[in-house]
Scaffold this active site. Structure first.
Site, short mmCIF file in Angstrom:
data_model
loop_
_atom_site.label_atom_id
_atom_site.label_comp_id
_atom_site.label_asym_id
_atom_site.label_seq_id
_atom_site.Cartn_x
_atom_site.Cartn_y
_atom_site.Cartn_z
N HIS A 1 -56.41 34.44 42.41
CA HIS A 1 -55.29 34.46 41.46
C HIS A 1 -54.89 35.91 41.22
O HIS A 1 -55.74 36.79 41.19
CB HIS A 1 -55.70 33.82 40.13
CG HIS A 1 -54.53 33.42 39.31
ND1 HIS A 1 -53.92 34.29 38.44
CD2 HIS A 1 -53.84 32.26 39.24
CE1 HIS A 1 -52.90 33.66 37.88
NE2 HIS A 1 -52.82 32.44 38.34
N ASP B 1 -55.37 24.92 40.74
CA ASP B 1 -54.86 24.04 41.78
C ASP B 1 -55.95 23.44 42.65
O ASP B 1 -55.73 22.43 43.32
CB ASP B 1 -53.86 24.79 42.67
CG ASP B 1 -52.53 24.96 41.95
OD1 ASP B 1 -52.20 24.08 41.14
OD2 ASP B 1 -51.84 25.96 42.18
N1 CMC Z 1 -58.35 33.05 50.64
C1 CMC Z 1 -58.86 34.09 51.35
N2 CMC Z 1 -58.66 35.40 51.02
C2 CMC Z 1 -57.92 35.63 49.93
C3 CMC Z 1 -57.36 34.60 49.14
C4 CMC Z 1 -57.62 33.26 49.55
N3 CMC Z 1 -57.13 32.24 48.85
N4 CMC Z 1 -56.67 35.13 48.12
C5 CMC Z 1 -56.77 36.47 48.25
N5 CMC Z 1 -57.53 36.76 49.33
C6 CMC Z 1 -57.95 38.10 49.78
C7 CMC Z 1 -56.81 38.86 50.46
O1 CMC Z 1 -56.81 38.62 51.86
C8 CMC Z 1 -57.14 40.28 50.09
O2 CMC Z 1 -58.21 40.71 50.92
P1 CMC Z 1 -58.33 42.28 51.36
O3 CMC Z 1 -58.61 43.03 50.09
O4 CMC Z 1 -59.45 42.31 52.35
O5 CMC Z 1 -56.99 42.61 51.98
C9 CMC Z 1 -57.71 40.17 48.67
O6 CMC Z 1 -58.27 38.83 48.60
C10 CMC Z 1 -56.66 40.34 47.57
O7 CMC Z 1 -55.61 39.45 47.83
P2 CMC Z 1 -54.08 39.67 47.40
O8 CMC Z 1 -53.21 38.93 48.35
O9 CMC Z 1 -53.83 41.12 47.14
O10 CMC Z 1 -54.08 38.96 45.99
P3 CMC Z 1 -52.78 38.58 45.18
O11 CMC Z 1 -53.11 38.80 43.76
O12 CMC Z 1 -51.56 39.24 45.71
O13 CMC Z 1 -52.63 37.01 45.50
C11 CMC Z 1 -52.70 34.67 45.35
C12 CMC Z 1 -52.92 35.99 44.61
C13 CMC Z 1 -52.83 33.49 44.35
C14 CMC Z 1 -51.29 34.63 45.94
C15 CMC Z 1 -53.76 34.53 46.47
O14 CMC Z 1 -55.06 34.59 45.92
C16 CMC Z 1 -53.59 33.26 47.29
O15 CMC Z 1 -52.78 33.24 48.24
N6 CMC Z 1 -54.36 32.17 46.96
C17 CMC Z 1 -54.22 30.90 47.65
C18 CMC Z 1 -53.01 30.17 47.09
C19 CMC Z 1 -53.31 29.57 45.72
O16 CMC Z 1 -54.33 28.91 45.51
N7 CMC Z 1 -52.34 29.76 44.80
C20 CMC Z 1 -52.40 29.16 43.47
C21 CMC Z 1 -52.50 30.16 42.38
S1 CMC Z 1 -52.93 29.35 40.83
C22 CMC Z 1 -51.51 28.47 40.41
C23 CMC Z 1 -50.50 29.34 39.77
O17 CMC Z 1 -50.74 29.79 38.63
O18 CMC Z 1 -49.46 29.58 40.41
#
Ligand code: CMC
Length: 425
Positions: A304, A361
């Site tokens: 998240h 989720d």
């Molecule tokens: N699976 C594997 N790796 C992950 C995931 C994941 N679900 N989420 C983040 N990472 C890794 C990412 O690859 C990165 O690694 P590194 O530091 O080696 O590059 C690190 O964790 C940080 O990720 P980020 O993309 O900078 O994190 P963010 O804050 O931009 O993204 C997110 C947040 C929710 C978009 C992401 O965690 C994600 O895509 N999760 C899966 C989709 C999901 O479950 N979304 C629902 C969110 S809750 C409902 C809502 O409130 O909307």
């Protein structure tokens, strides 16, 4: 009122930047002096930008805390009904008995939709995704209530909120019935909010004495509460940005539905189930985790932007999930698979080091499946519940002077002085 001052030194000039402290959370630095200095701030993904002041919801990602109007989400989920939470989001506090009766009465008396709205459904292919239908039909409400464009009139703002909260379950259920090829069910106001939604989803005209299982209705109501609002996330920011132009509020809510649909946001609950299908069996979990760690896929329902400890909604959702599965005596190999995935992810250094925990989720997908909601409706249910949050933020913005939202950019394109290219032979 500024509580402190930060200083920006650039091009030999010093500028004062007031620091504002809220009741909770990080203080903010007011960067409007950048304009005078001739600079913009650069913050892709709005990771440190607070474009608004708000009194509705507070999140502390490090502590895993979520408050609506100051009340912790777990207490609201256990002790309040979803419509009481809606009232609090809209009006600043939970209702007393009289306010509750009046609010419930108003919502129940607006659950029907104009007969002409049914015709919009017919324009969609019968296999259209219900979220596509939601985008179109909720957007179409703007054609029915264009008079409510006067955002300066508090009465019109109030009735807009009531209409949206009342009609969104009806439209959501219709979007399902349409893709199923079953007749639409008119809302029944002798049912409560969650029961009525389940009735419109699952009953058919032949079910003259339709009964809703109280365990499922209570779980549904809790799921609505857990999704009711979440501060300035992508869809709420979309609603605020579109509403900042003075656009029709119903059309702004349709814009929120669009933003929510993506798998990084509300579309993740559906994506969790698709992922579980793809993994297939517990025997394939470890291989799938290796793919996640090689960054070929993301583990849906994990991670998240704000929560870096745990998602408090996920905690309540997991408890509800256990309760419902226990009460209904449901066992499903998909659930076993999900639990194995959760266990591995919670122990694996890849996830631990990056603070990736199950989010709301992950469990909502599992519980919705257990209570018989089809996968394609998962994000629709999120949109239904989040409508209360979206409209509360929109009304909060419209109840005070506001500016049109207009970000800046860092331009890195070409600079050309003339158009030789078109003139050359
Ligand atoms: N699976 C594997 N790796 C992950 C995931 C994941 N679900 N989420 C983040 N990472 C890794 C990412 O690859 C990165 O690694 P590194 O530091 O080696 O590059 C690190 O964790 C940080 O990720 P980020 O993309 O900078 O994190 P963010 O804050 O931009 O993204 C997110 C947040 C929710 C978009 C992401 O965690 C994600 O895509 N999760 C899966 C989709 C999901 O479950 N979304 C629902 C969110 S809750 C409902 C809502 O409130 O909307």
């Amino acid at each position: 009122m500024a509580n402190d001052t930060a200083y920006l030194k650039v091009d030999g000039q010093e500028y004062e930047l007031p620091i504002h402290k809220g009741t909770l959370g990080n203080p903010v630095i007011d960067v409007s002096a950048f304009q005078k200095a001739g600079y913009w701030t650069y913050d892709p993904g709005f990771k440190v930008t607070a474009p608004v002041e708000s009194k509705i919801t507070y999140i502390n990602g490090e502590k895993g805390e979520l408050l609506h109007r100051g009340y912790p989400i777990d207490q609201l989920a256990d002790n309040a009904e979803y419509l009481e939470v809606c009232y609090a989001l809209l009006h600043g506090d939970l209702p007393n008995a009289e306010q509750k009766a009046d609010f419930y009465d108003k919502v129940l008396s607006h659950t029907g939709v104009h007969e002409q709205l049914r015709k919009f459904f017919e324009g969609f292919r019968r296999d259209a995704h219900p979220m596509a239908v939601m985008v179109g039909v909720v957007g179409a409400l703007s054609a029915f209530y264009h008079d409510h464009l006067d955002v300066t009139d508090p009465k019109q703002r109030d009735i807009t909120a009531i209409r949206l909260i009342a009609k969104i379950p009806t439209i959501a259920a219709m979007s399902y019935k349409y893709t199923k090829g079953e007749p639409f069910m008119y809302p029944r106001n002798d049912f409560n909010y969650a029961e009525n939604f389940l009735y419109m989803m699952f009953a058919t005209p032949a079910d003259v004495d339709y009964k809703v299982d109280p365990v499922i209705a209570r779980a549904m109501d809790k799921i609505f509460t857990l999704h009711a609002d979440h501060e300035q996330n992508a869809s709420t920011s979309t609603v605020r940005l579109t509403a900042s132009t003075g656009a029709n509020p119903y059309a702004c809510i349709a814009a929120g539905i669009v933003a929510l649909w993506g798998p990084s946001h509300g579309g993740a609950n559906e994506a969790v189930l698709t992922m579980l299908d793809e993994i297939g069996s517990v025997d394939n979990v470890e291989e799938y985790m290796e793919k996640v760690k090689r960054k070929e896929v993301r583990l849906m329902g994990f991670g998240h932007r704000v929560y870096k400890n745990f998602d408090p909604r996920a905690k309540v959702m997991k408890e509800t999930c256990d309760e419902v599965l226990g009460a209904l005596g449901i066992t499903d190999p998909k659930l076993e698979l999900a639990m194995k995935l959760e266990k591995i992810a919670l122990e694996d250094p890849y996830f631990v080091e990056r603070n990736l925990y199950p989010n709301v989720d992950f469990y909502s997908g599992i519980i919705l499946k257990a209570i018989g909601i089809p996968t394609s409706m998962f994000t629709v249910i999120f949109a239904l519940a989040r409508t209360a949050g979206w409209i509360s933020h929109l009304l909060e913005m419209h109840s005070a002077p506001f500016n049109i939202g207009r970000p800046r950019q860092l331009y890195t394109g070409e600079v050309r002085s003339c158009i030789h290219k078109l003139k050359s032979p």
